[in-house]
Motif scaffolding. Structure first.
Motif, PDB file in Angstrom:
ATOM      1  N   GLY A   1       0.810  -1.197   0.000  1.00  0.00           N
ATOM      2  CA  GLY A   1       0.000   0.000   0.000  1.00  0.00           C
ATOM      3  C   GLY A   1       0.850   1.256   0.000  1.00  0.00           C
ATOM      4  O   GLY A   1       2.082   1.222  -0.067  1.00  0.00           O
ATOM      5  N   GLY A   2       0.205   2.395   0.093  1.00  0.00           N
ATOM      6  CA  GLY A   2       0.920   3.659   0.128  1.00  0.00           C
ATOM      7  C   GLY A   2       1.328   4.126  -1.257  1.00  0.00           C
ATOM      8  O   GLY A   2       1.130   3.442  -2.258  1.00  0.00           O
ATOM      9  N   PRO A   3       1.920   5.308  -1.334  1.00  0.00           N
ATOM     10  CA  PRO A   3       2.288   5.874  -2.635  1.00  0.00           C
ATOM     11  C   PRO A   3       3.452   5.139  -3.285  1.00  0.00           C
ATOM     12  O   PRO A   3       4.294   4.559  -2.603  1.00  0.00           O
ATOM     13  CB  PRO A   3       2.680   7.314  -2.293  1.00  0.00           C
ATOM     14  N   PHE A   4       3.472   5.174  -4.601  1.00  0.00           N
ATOM     15  CA  PHE A   4       4.634   4.710  -5.356  1.00  0.00           C
ATOM     16  C   PHE A   4       4.735   5.554  -6.621  1.00  0.00           C
ATOM     17  O   PHE A   4       3.812   6.300  -6.971  1.00  0.00           O
ATOM     18  CB  PHE A   4       4.534   3.210  -5.695  1.00  0.00           C
ATOM     19  N   PHE A   5       5.879   5.464  -7.282  1.00  0.00           N
ATOM     20  CA  PHE A   5       6.150   6.272  -8.462  1.00  0.00           C
ATOM     21  C   PHE A   5       6.417   5.371  -9.664  1.00  0.00           C
ATOM     22  O   PHE A   5       7.010   4.296  -9.521  1.00  0.00           O
ATOM     23  CB  PHE A   5       7.352   7.190  -8.223  1.00  0.00           C
ATOM     24  N   LEU A   6       5.976   5.832 -10.827  1.00  0.00           N
ATOM     25  CA  LEU A   6       6.212   5.121 -12.076  1.00  0.00           C
ATOM     26  C   LEU A   6       7.260   5.861 -12.896  1.00  0.00           C
ATOM     27  O   LEU A   6       7.196   7.085 -13.018  1.00  0.00           O
ATOM     28  CB  LEU A   6       4.927   5.030 -12.901  1.00  0.00           C
ATOM     29  N   HIS A   7       8.214   5.125 -13.463  1.00  0.00           N
ATOM     30  CA  HIS A   7       9.194   5.728 -14.361  1.00  0.00           C
ATOM     31  C   HIS A   7       8.654   5.622 -15.782  1.00  0.00           C
ATOM     32  O   HIS A   7       8.804   4.596 -16.445  1.00  0.00           O
ATOM     33  CB  HIS A   7      10.545   5.028 -14.220  1.00  0.00           C
ATOM     34  N   THR A   8       7.980   6.686 -16.225  1.00  0.00           N
ATOM     35  CA  THR A   8       7.358   6.702 -17.549  1.00  0.00           C
ATOM     36  C   THR A   8       8.287   7.372 -18.547  1.00  0.00           C
ATOM     37  O   THR A   8       9.110   8.213 -18.189  1.00  0.00           O
ATOM     38  CB  THR A   8       6.005   7.425 -17.515  1.00  0.00           C
ATOM     39  N   SER A   9       8.151   7.016 -19.811  1.00  0.00           N
ATOM     40  CA  SER A   9       9.032   7.566 -20.844  1.00  0.00           C
ATOM     41  C   SER A   9       8.300   7.690 -22.167  1.00  0.00           C
ATOM     42  O   SER A   9       7.228   7.111 -22.362  1.00  0.00           O
ATOM     43  CB  SER A   9      10.278   6.674 -21.007  1.00  0.00           C
ATOM     44  N   ARG A  10       8.910   8.449 -23.080  1.00  0.00           N
ATOM     45  CA  ARG A  10       8.398   8.565 -24.437  1.00  0.00           C
ATOM     46  C   ARG A  10       9.542   8.972 -25.355  1.00  0.00           C
ATOM     47  O   ARG A  10      10.545   9.557 -24.926  1.00  0.00           O
ATOM     48  CB  ARG A  10       7.266   9.582 -24.533  1.00  0.00           C
ATOM     49  N   THR A  11       9.396   8.664 -26.643  1.00  0.00           N
ATOM     50  CA  THR A  11      10.342   9.155 -27.631  1.00  0.00           C
ATOM     51  C   THR A  11       9.983  10.599 -27.954  1.00  0.00           C
ATOM     52  O   THR A  11       8.921  11.103 -27.564  1.00  0.00           O
ATOM     53  CB  THR A  11      10.297   8.315 -28.912  1.00  0.00           C
ATOM     54  N   LEU A  12      10.858  11.267 -28.690  1.00  0.00           N
ATOM     55  CA  LEU A  12      10.630  12.679 -29.008  1.00  0.00           C
ATOM     56  C   LEU A  12      10.204  12.867 -30.456  1.00  0.00           C
ATOM     57  O   LEU A  12      10.507  13.889 -31.084  1.00  0.00           O
ATOM     58  CB  LEU A  12      11.879  13.487 -28.663  1.00  0.00           C
ATOM     59  N   GLU A  13       9.465  11.901 -30.956  1.00  0.00           N
ATOM     60  CA  GLU A  13       8.835  12.031 -32.269  1.00  0.00           C
ATOM     61  C   GLU A  13       7.385  12.443 -32.073  1.00  0.00           C
ATOM     62  O   GLU A  13       6.763  12.125 -31.064  1.00  0.00           O
ATOM     63  CB  GLU A  13       8.907  10.698 -33.020  1.00  0.00           C
ATOM     64  N   ASP A  14       6.840  13.165 -33.052  1.00  0.00           N
ATOM     65  CA  ASP A  14       5.427  13.560 -33.022  1.00  0.00           C
ATOM     66  C   ASP A  14       5.062  14.238 -31.708  1.00  0.00           C
ATOM     67  O   ASP A  14       4.120  13.839 -31.008  1.00  0.00           O
ATOM     68  CB  ASP A  14       4.523  12.341 -33.254  1.00  0.00           C
ATOM     69  N   LEU A  15       5.778  15.299 -31.391  1.00  0.00           N
ATOM     70  CA  LEU A  15       5.564  15.975 -30.116  1.00  0.00           C
ATOM     71  C   LEU A  15       4.322  16.860 -30.145  1.00  0.00           C
ATOM     72  O   LEU A  15       3.972  17.446 -31.174  1.00  0.00           O
ATOM     73  CB  LEU A  15       6.781  16.833 -29.771  1.00  0.00           C
ATOM     74  N   PRO A  16       3.642  16.982 -28.998  1.00  0.00           N
ATOM     75  CA  PRO A  16       2.483  17.881 -28.934  1.00  0.00           C
ATOM     76  C   PRO A  16       2.922  19.337 -29.068  1.00  0.00           C
ATOM     77  O   PRO A  16       4.051  19.707 -28.739  1.00  0.00           O
ATOM     78  CB  PRO A  16       1.901  17.600 -27.547  1.00  0.00           C
ATOM     79  N   VAL A  17       2.000  20.159 -29.548  1.00  0.00           N
ATOM     80  CA  VAL A  17       2.246  21.586 -29.699  1.00  0.00           C
ATOM     81  C   VAL A  17       1.787  22.301 -28.430  1.00  0.00           C
ATOM     82  O   VAL A  17       0.688  22.026 -27.933  1.00  0.00           O
ATOM     83  CB  VAL A  17       1.485  22.135 -30.919  1.00  0.00           C
ATOM     84  N   PRO A  18       2.594  23.207 -27.873  1.00  0.00           N
ATOM     85  CA  PRO A  18       2.130  23.969 -26.704  1.00  0.00           C
ATOM     86  C   PRO A  18       0.943  24.858 -27.079  1.00  0.00           C
ATOM     87  O   PRO A  18       1.025  25.654 -28.013  1.00  0.00           O
ATOM     88  CB  PRO A  18       3.348  24.813 -26.322  1.00  0.00           C
TER      89      PRO A  18
END
Length: 294
Positions: A124-141
């Motif tokens: 139980g309790g909090p935990f953290f996920l190590h998420t990632s992505r490539t830098l292709e097709d990036l969202p526009v601000p």
């Protein structure tokens, strides 16, 4: 092999060197984590003890113990035989009633050492996920009318940056002084430290990015939005801006480590929307101190 105690920024660079050499999305430490965590507060050094292990001029392990009982460690898996020694040093650093360590579930050599030392995984309790992505097709601000996003402008923005961080993570001990210490640390670059400026000129949101050039991977640490400006897409926009800065600098991927438990879903939802996908997760281990008889 030699062990020596931490003495200053050169030793932090050596710790970061080991983190970079071991880096993968299944490693806990990015070089930016160490710079941020070492300098985000001022005056905490008396409550820390840090030591490094070196073989033939190369750091192969380090341990960072805190008087709260938290123990952080990084050990080259090729030197897994060192884990017990490194952990024993960390446990002995402060006489406290118990200890806590959190590692990634992928770091099996550290998990085995913690279990040998009498730690048990906390359920139980909090935990953290190590998420990632490539830098292709990036969202526009995309920002609401009147808001802009830009890199910080050095010391002139220090008070505003500390203020928006403190608002996003209230209560916070981050100050303009500690923020300037962060900006003086390797590998900080203002090109990856972006803020959203509100129509009144104040900072509404921010994203501090760190770039590991050797591995061509950027990291967000930290990201925040003032409570009164949430649900306006500002965090998404500022993160998208930093992703583009990473790509323009030559990065091929980015990572961020949000909470993964159901008690705090907002950050993971943001990063999922930005194209990050989950990977290794943290596991917290705890140990009650074993006191000598008599």
């Amino acid at each position: 092999m030699t062990r020596y105690d931490y003495a200053g920024p050169a030793d932090l660079r050596a710790m970061q060197g080991l983190a970079a050499r071991l880096w993968s999305p299944r490693s806990r430490w990015h070089v930016g984590d160490l710079a941020w965590n070492r300098y985000l507060h001022v005056g905490r050094e008396p409550g820390w003890a840090t030591s490094l292990w070196e073989v033939d001029g190369e750091v192969v392990a380090w341990c960072w113990a805190e008087d709260s009982g938290e123990v952080s460690l990084c050990v080259d898996p090729a030197r897994a035989d060192l884990v017990d020694e490194v952990l024993a040093w960390g446990l002995a650093a402060f006489d406290v009633a118990g200890h806590e360590a959190w590692v990634l579930d992928a770091e099996e050599h550290l998990t085995a050492g913690l279990l040998r030392a009498g730690f048990a995984a906390r359920t139980g309790g909090p935990f953290f996920l190590h998420t990632s992505r490539t830098l292709e097709d990036l969202p526009v601000p995309v920002l609401p009318a009147g808001f802009t996003v830009r890199p910080v402008r050095g010391a002139a923005d220090a008070a505003g940056w500390a203020d928006v961080h403190g608002s996003a993570f209230h209560p916070s001990r981050v100050t303009a002084e500690s923020y300037l210490n962060v900006t003086a640390a390797w590998p900080y670059r203002a090109a990856f430290d972006h803020v959203v400026v509100a129509p009144d000129g104040g900072f509404a949101a921010y994203c501090l990015g760190w770039y590991d050039e050797a591995n061509r991977v950027g990291e967000f640490e930290p990201v925040g939005t003032r409570p009164e400006f949430r649900r306006m897409g500002l965090a998404r926009a500022v993160c998208a801006s930093v992703l583009r800065a990473f790509r323009d600098a030559g990065a091929t991927s980015a990572v961020v480590c949000p909470r993964g438990d159901a008690d705090y879903p907002q950050a993971l939802a943001l990063y999922t929307d930005l194209g990050f996908t989950g990977g290794a997760r943290t596991v917290t281990y705890t140990r009650t101190a074993r006191r000598a008889a008599g």
